[in-house]
Design a protein around this motif. Sequence first.
Motif, PDB file in Angstrom:
ATOM      1  N   ASP A 268      17.389  10.047  25.058  1.00  0.00           N
ATOM      2  CA  ASP A 268      16.045  10.650  24.668  1.00  0.00           C
ATOM      3  C   ASP A 268      16.136  10.805  23.245  1.00  0.00           C
ATOM      4  OD1 ASP A 268      13.574  11.537  24.849  1.00  0.00           O
ATOM      5  OD2 ASP A 268      13.821  12.816  26.251  1.00  0.00           O
ATOM      6  N   HIS A 269      15.225  10.094  22.567  1.00  0.00           N
ATOM      7  CA  HIS A 269      15.196  10.533  21.202  1.00  0.00           C
ATOM      8  C   HIS A 269      13.735  11.106  20.926  1.00  0.00           C
ATOM      9  CE1 HIS A 269      15.352   9.771  16.572  1.00  0.00           C
ATOM     10  NE2 HIS A 269      14.043   9.446  16.767  1.00  0.00           N
ATOM     11  N   TYR A 270      13.872  12.184  19.901  1.00  0.00           N
ATOM     12  CA  TYR A 270      12.455  12.790  19.573  1.00  0.00           C
ATOM     13  C   TYR A 270      12.297  12.914  18.290  1.00  0.00           C
ATOM     14  CZ  TYR A 270       9.103  16.699  19.669  1.00  0.00           C
ATOM     15  OH  TYR A 270       8.030  17.846  19.366  1.00  0.00           O
ATOM     16  N   ARG A 271      11.270  12.607  17.695  1.00  0.00           N
ATOM     17  CA  ARG A 271      11.303  12.775  16.247  1.00  0.00           C
ATOM     18  C   ARG A 271       9.858  13.350  15.824  1.00  0.00           C
ATOM     19  NH1 ARG A 271       8.971  10.330  11.947  1.00  0.00           N
ATOM     20  NH2 ARG A 271       8.570   8.454  13.364  1.00  0.00           N
ATOM     21  N   LYS A 272       9.426  14.471  15.049  1.00  0.00           N
ATOM     22  CA  LYS A 272       8.328  14.883  14.730  1.00  0.00           C
ATOM     23  C   LYS A 272       8.246  15.399  13.510  1.00  0.00           C
ATOM     24  CE  LYS A 272       5.096  18.822  16.033  1.00  0.00           C
ATOM     25  NZ  LYS A 272       4.806  19.821  17.173  1.00  0.00           N
ATOM     26  N   GLY A 273       7.096  14.964  12.802  1.00  0.00           N
ATOM     27  CA  GLY A 273       6.715  15.195  11.369  1.00  0.00           C
ATOM     28  C   GLY A 273       5.447  15.889  11.209  1.00  0.00           C
ATOM     29  N   ARG A 274       5.285  16.779  10.176  1.00  0.00           N
ATOM     30  CA  ARG A 274       4.128  17.407  10.089  1.00  0.00           C
ATOM     31  C   ARG A 274       3.976  17.543   8.372  1.00  0.00           C
ATOM     32  NH1 ARG A 274       1.519  22.717  12.705  1.00  0.00           N
ATOM     33  NH2 ARG A 274       0.687  20.993  14.165  1.00  0.00           N
ATOM     34  N   SER A 275       2.513  17.347   8.033  1.00  0.00           N
ATOM     35  CA  SER A 275       2.350  17.429   6.606  1.00  0.00           C
ATOM     36  C   SER A 275       0.891  18.318   6.436  1.00  0.00           C
ATOM     37  CB  SER A 275       2.088  16.358   5.623  1.00  0.00           C
ATOM     38  OG  SER A 275       1.255  15.446   6.258  1.00  0.00           O
ATOM     39  N   TYR A 276       0.763  19.262   5.731  1.00  0.00           N
ATOM     40  CA  TYR A 276      -0.451  19.968   5.395  1.00  0.00           C
ATOM     41  C   TYR A 276      -0.595  20.068   3.919  1.00  0.00           C
ATOM     42  CZ  TYR A 276      -3.816  23.992   5.540  1.00  0.00           C
ATOM     43  OH  TYR A 276      -4.833  24.596   5.335  1.00  0.00           O
ATOM     44  N   LYS A 277      -1.945  19.920   3.664  1.00  0.00           N
ATOM     45  CA  LYS A 277      -2.569  19.971   2.293  1.00  0.00           C
ATOM     46  C   LYS A 277      -3.825  20.550   2.243  1.00  0.00           C
ATOM     47  CE  LYS A 277      -3.682  16.303   0.138  1.00  0.00           C
ATOM     48  NZ  LYS A 277      -3.568  15.104  -0.637  1.00  0.00           N
ATOM     49  N   GLN A 278      -3.915  21.608   1.277  1.00  0.00           N
ATOM     50  CA  GLN A 278      -5.204  22.362   1.213  1.00  0.00           C
ATOM     51  C   GLN A 278      -5.234  22.669  -0.303  1.00  0.00           C
ATOM     52  OE1 GLN A 278      -6.781  26.612   2.228  1.00  0.00           O
ATOM     53  NE2 GLN A 278      -7.301  25.388   3.873  1.00  0.00           N
ATOM     54  N   THR A 279      -6.599  22.136  -0.723  1.00  0.00           N
ATOM     55  CA  THR A 279      -7.223  22.585  -2.365  1.00  0.00           C
ATOM     56  C   THR A 279      -8.306  23.256  -2.115  1.00  0.00           C
ATOM     57  OG1 THR A 279      -6.083  20.479  -2.687  1.00  0.00           O
ATOM     58  CG2 THR A 279      -7.414  21.236  -4.272  1.00  0.00           C
ATOM     59  N   ILE A 320      -8.315  29.374  -5.226  1.00  0.00           N
ATOM     60  CA  ILE A 320      -8.740  30.790  -4.678  1.00  0.00           C
ATOM     61  C   ILE A 320      -8.396  30.944  -3.437  1.00  0.00           C
ATOM     62  CG2 ILE A 320     -10.676  30.728  -6.408  1.00  0.00           C
ATOM     63  CD1 ILE A 320     -12.338  30.059  -4.239  1.00  0.00           C
ATOM     64  N   GLY A 321      -8.543  31.990  -2.753  1.00  0.00           N
ATOM     65  CA  GLY A 321      -8.094  32.021  -1.383  1.00  0.00           C
ATOM     66  C   GLY A 321      -6.761  32.729  -1.187  1.00  0.00           C
ATOM     67  N   GLY A 322      -5.687  32.616  -2.146  1.00  0.00           N
ATOM     68  CA  GLY A 322      -4.492  33.172  -1.961  1.00  0.00           C
ATOM     69  C   GLY A 322      -3.690  32.601  -0.704  1.00  0.00           C
ATOM     70  N   PHE A 323      -3.124  33.317   0.448  1.00  0.00           N
ATOM     71  CA  PHE A 323      -2.395  32.692   1.362  1.00  0.00           C
ATOM     72  C   PHE A 323      -3.150  31.939   2.217  1.00  0.00           C
ATOM     73  CE2 PHE A 323      -1.257  33.403   5.865  1.00  0.00           C
ATOM     74  CZ  PHE A 323       0.327  33.249   5.672  1.00  0.00           C
ATOM     75  N   GLY A 324      -2.642  30.987   2.885  1.00  0.00           N
ATOM     76  CA  GLY A 324      -3.444  30.070   3.641  1.00  0.00           C
ATOM     77  C   GLY A 324      -3.850  28.725   2.821  1.00  0.00           C
ATOM     78  N   THR A 325      -3.683  28.668   1.433  1.00  0.00           N
ATOM     79  CA  THR A 325      -4.071  27.802   0.748  1.00  0.00           C
ATOM     80  C   THR A 325      -2.891  26.825   0.209  1.00  0.00           C
ATOM     81  OG1 THR A 325      -3.995  28.857  -1.257  1.00  0.00           O
ATOM     82  CG2 THR A 325      -6.074  28.988   0.051  1.00  0.00           C
ATOM     83  N   GLU A 326      -1.841  26.910   0.764  1.00  0.00           N
ATOM     84  CA  GLU A 326      -0.719  26.290   0.281  1.00  0.00           C
ATOM     85  C   GLU A 326      -0.519  25.148   0.983  1.00  0.00           C
ATOM     86  OE1 GLU A 326       0.331  28.887   3.867  1.00  0.00           O
ATOM     87  OE2 GLU A 326      -0.617  29.209   2.040  1.00  0.00           O
ATOM     88  N   SER A 327       0.269  24.225   0.662  1.00  0.00           N
ATOM     89  CA  SER A 327       0.545  23.037   1.299  1.00  0.00           C
ATOM     90  C   SER A 327       2.183  22.752   1.664  1.00  0.00           C
ATOM     91  CB  SER A 327       0.488  21.663   0.163  1.00  0.00           C
ATOM     92  OG  SER A 327      -1.201  21.741  -0.120  1.00  0.00           O
ATOM     93  N   TYR A 328       2.603  21.960   2.505  1.00  0.00           N
ATOM     94  CA  TYR A 328       4.017  22.022   2.933  1.00  0.00           C
ATOM     95  C   TYR A 328       4.231  20.604   3.721  1.00  0.00           C
ATOM     96  CZ  TYR A 328       2.192  23.561   7.589  1.00  0.00           C
ATOM     97  OH  TYR A 328       1.331  23.564   8.700  1.00  0.00           O
ATOM     98  N   ALA A 329       5.293  20.318   3.962  1.00  0.00           N
ATOM     99  CA  ALA A 329       5.641  19.223   4.862  1.00  0.00           C
ATOM    100  C   ALA A 329       6.885  19.637   5.705  1.00  0.00           C
ATOM    101  CB  ALA A 329       6.200  18.227   3.860  1.00  0.00           C
TER     102      ALA A 329
END
Length: 334
Positions: A268-279, A320-329
Amino acid sequence: DEAAQVNRDLAKQLNRDIDVENKDLPPDYDVTGTAGYRWFLGDYWEFGAMAYGEYERKWRNLDRTNRLVTNPDTDFADTTRTVDAVNITGSINGGLRFTSDHEFNALYMYLRNTDDDTQLTESCRQGQFNDCADDNSPRQGRIVRYRYEERKLLVRQLNGSHTLGDETLDLLPDWLQWSEALRDSSFTWFYSDSDASTDLPSEVTINGVEELDPNDPSIVLNEGVQPSGSALDYRYSDLHDELENYGGTVMVPVRWRSFDAELSAGYDHYRKGRSYKQTSYGLGSTRPTFDLIRSDTPANVFSDENLDDPLYGLNLLLGIGGFGTESYAAAEKV
């Protein structure tokens, strides 16, 4: 200078022609269609397929009032909200069977949901800029929010099962008769791949103020954009998830005299990826001269002409907005 001009040019790329209006909502509607068929191909083969599609659109008015428990008469917010929701569903699945021992199935599914959300909130808070209870100059906040959200899901699945049963053994040539020793052995497998995304290409908040009549607070004397560095608040968000999963299982029966057992192995092979971007951007002014133009519609207050005029001090802020406006992968693999 050059930096200020670049700032103004960036501000001009934002949608500023926005406002709210009252209108009658159209009726909801829903269209659905399904089609499928099964074919018999000779004595041993069978094939079937089915397609499904649906388009649904509905409008809803959702009004809400929030009140502070300690001061319900002076600290409250009335929100009028309209949501235009569209749901699209489509799927195609098919299957192929050989005798009763072998099956292959495939599925393709697409889901898309959009919410076009408009809100108008009139708020009062004692002791703040929007103090409706002030005896001399009562004011209330007028906040308009636009939010367009699109969610999509795409799923692709394949799976199969294969058994060395009676019908398969009967069809084997003589030189494969040794396979009788593996009777009832089986192999099952699957493959699944999906993509899910949530996209907010347009999320805007307009912060405004209404000046009320001291003798009758229900009468609005004047209204305009709030003097703030982020009187217009823009946010652009994108969330994307990918998931891949595949594997299989092999089973071989072992029979010896009165002893029966099964030997099996799988993967059983499992691979998951996520990316998030906010401006996020903020557009506005805190200069006293901003009062000369702010008592107008947002489209006129933040016109190209006013953006180019340094008198009003209109400026674009990034992040603007501080926390929660970051981007990540992120990624996970098992």
